[in-house]
Design a protein around this motif. Sequence first.
Motif, short mmCIF file in Angstrom:
data_model
loop_
_atom_site.label_atom_id
_atom_site.label_comp_id
_atom_site.label_asym_id
_atom_site.label_seq_id
_atom_site.Cartn_x
_atom_site.Cartn_y
_atom_site.Cartn_z
N PRO A 287 0.80 -1.23 0.00
CA PRO A 287 0.00 0.00 0.00
C PRO A 287 0.83 1.28 0.00
O PRO A 287 0.35 2.33 -0.44
N GLU A 288 2.06 1.19 0.49
CA GLU A 288 2.90 2.39 0.53
C GLU A 288 3.57 2.68 -0.82
O GLU A 288 4.05 3.80 -1.04
N LYS A 300 -7.16 2.28 -2.51
CA LYS A 300 -8.34 3.08 -2.19
C LYS A 300 -9.40 2.23 -1.50
O LYS A 300 -10.03 2.67 -0.52
N LEU A 302 -8.83 -0.41 0.36
CA LEU A 302 -8.35 -0.66 1.72
C LEU A 302 -8.55 0.57 2.61
O LEU A 302 -8.96 0.45 3.77
N ALA A 303 -8.25 1.75 2.06
CA ALA A 303 -8.39 2.98 2.84
C ALA A 303 -9.84 3.22 3.22
O ALA A 303 -10.13 3.64 4.35
N GLN A 304 -10.76 2.96 2.31
CA GLN A 304 -12.17 3.13 2.63
C GLN A 304 -12.62 2.14 3.70
O GLN A 304 -13.37 2.49 4.61
N ARG A 305 -12.14 0.91 3.57
CA ARG A 305 -12.50 -0.10 4.57
C ARG A 305 -11.98 0.27 5.95
O ARG A 305 -12.70 0.18 6.94
N ASP A 306 -10.71 0.71 6.01
CA ASP A 306 -10.11 1.07 7.29
C ASP A 306 -10.79 2.29 7.91
O ASP A 306 -10.84 2.43 9.14
N ALA A 307 -11.30 3.18 7.04
CA ALA A 307 -11.97 4.39 7.54
C ALA A 307 -13.44 4.15 7.83
O ALA A 307 -14.15 5.05 8.28
N GLY A 308 -13.90 2.93 7.57
CA GLY A 308 -15.30 2.61 7.81
C GLY A 308 -16.24 3.24 6.80
O GLY A 308 -17.44 3.38 7.07
#
Length: 522
Positions: A287-288, A300, A302-308
Amino acid sequence: MLSLWSNSLLSEANIAALLVLVIVYYLLQFHLKRRHLVNLPPGPKPLPIVGNSGAFLIPSFIRRRFGKSSNRPDTTPVIGLTEQAAVYGNVFSLFVGSQLIVVLNGCDVIRDALLNHPEVFSDRPDIPAVTIMTKRKGIVFAPYGPVWRKHRKFCHASLRTFGLGKLSLEPCILQGLAIVKSELLRLQEEKPAVDLTPLISNAVSNVICSLALGQRFHHDDRQFGALLGLMMRGLELCVNSSAILINVFPLLYHLPFGVFKELRQVEGDITVFLKRIIAKHRETLDPENPRDLVDMYLVKMLAQRDAGVEDSSFSEDYLFYIIGDLFIAGTDTTTNSVLWVLLYMVVHTDVQKKVQAELDKVVGRHRVPSLTDRGRLPFTEATIMEVQRLTSVVPLGIPHMASRTTDFRGFTIPQGTVILPNLWSAHRDPTVWDDPDSFKPERFLDDHGKLVRKDCFMPFGIGRRVCMGEQLAKMELFLMVTSLLQAFTFRLPEGVPPPPMHGRFGLTLAPCPFSVSVGPRG
């Protein structure tokens, strides 16, 4: 024996009864739909059930059947549609089954619809043959709306991150060109004639593969070569006269024979290839350090999932259709454009010599052409544009749809109407282009030899659904044509007549198969 015979008759009777019921159902649907349509643009009278399906193909079929040739592209639907415009006007109606289609002909009408009424004519229709394969996802065939806008914005930003529209992408294009040139040098010593298609297709496809998939494929990769061939065949099958019937009877898609079976096989093979690539990206994702568009899309998600954040529109399923769009659209149109330019050069050797003389004067022989040379190569640019005008690689654009009932040019266009912008007619419009069927690169130059941009030149479409890869295609087309014409002279093989110039119609217009003799210029 009598019992078997009776059962057979009973079975045939059931099938006949079912067929009658289906026909009656479609007749009622057709009648009920048409009775509510008023003030439509004029057009040929449709037949029950099938509408005008295939009717406008007959003139071109007759020309081919009885050996009459034409120097115009024999794009059967386009020729038929343009001929109908001469009878019914530049805005006219057709029916495929019960589906109303409004065809827009000529530069003025197309620009008016797509530029002045974008809120009405930017949507995409639900065409069974297309929907079955695309599920109305991705970029090209997805409906106009917030989901499409989010994905188009994301894709454009991601591709720019990896060089789309920037000079930094030039080395990637030139890398593929170096392979093409070395292969041509090898092949010209072994064969009197060379088929350019696989080399050009591989080089073009590898550019979008580098941006979207983060990898290149060797020109000898048989699996990748077969996939490119399947892709081109699939685009042809989509407008095959038999396959078009899927839009009238969608269940035909599942028939286990003919073009229907072949279409499913093509779809299946491309699906396996692309899903394997997505799976590999998921397994190796950092991801980095995203490597390409697929990585950025997964990041994107993953980021949405982590941010709920709940956004079901961003999914691996949707990613699959985006990659399919980029892979197919980013390969087929540009490949065919390059091939068309080279074909015109072998037919019009005087123009080839003028392009090479300009290249020698501006670039010389000791360095490869660069995008920074474009402004100093007006005749070369004009030649490329004139070939694009004459061939109209996507002659009917991608179908649009009226998102609501509207008045246009004195006619009522009902919501859900399929809108076909006949770009081929715009590029052959005699009210705009002098002697439109002739090859004249000079028409894009002014009296001082400067390049002239014309509003009615729209090879990538116009409006809100204009081709997202326009800048990439222009870069590839310029660099490939100039580099190849700088390094080689292309001629017809000895004793071989010029190939037909009418092209092969699929979703895009491809040249008829041709081979060339290749000679290094030194």
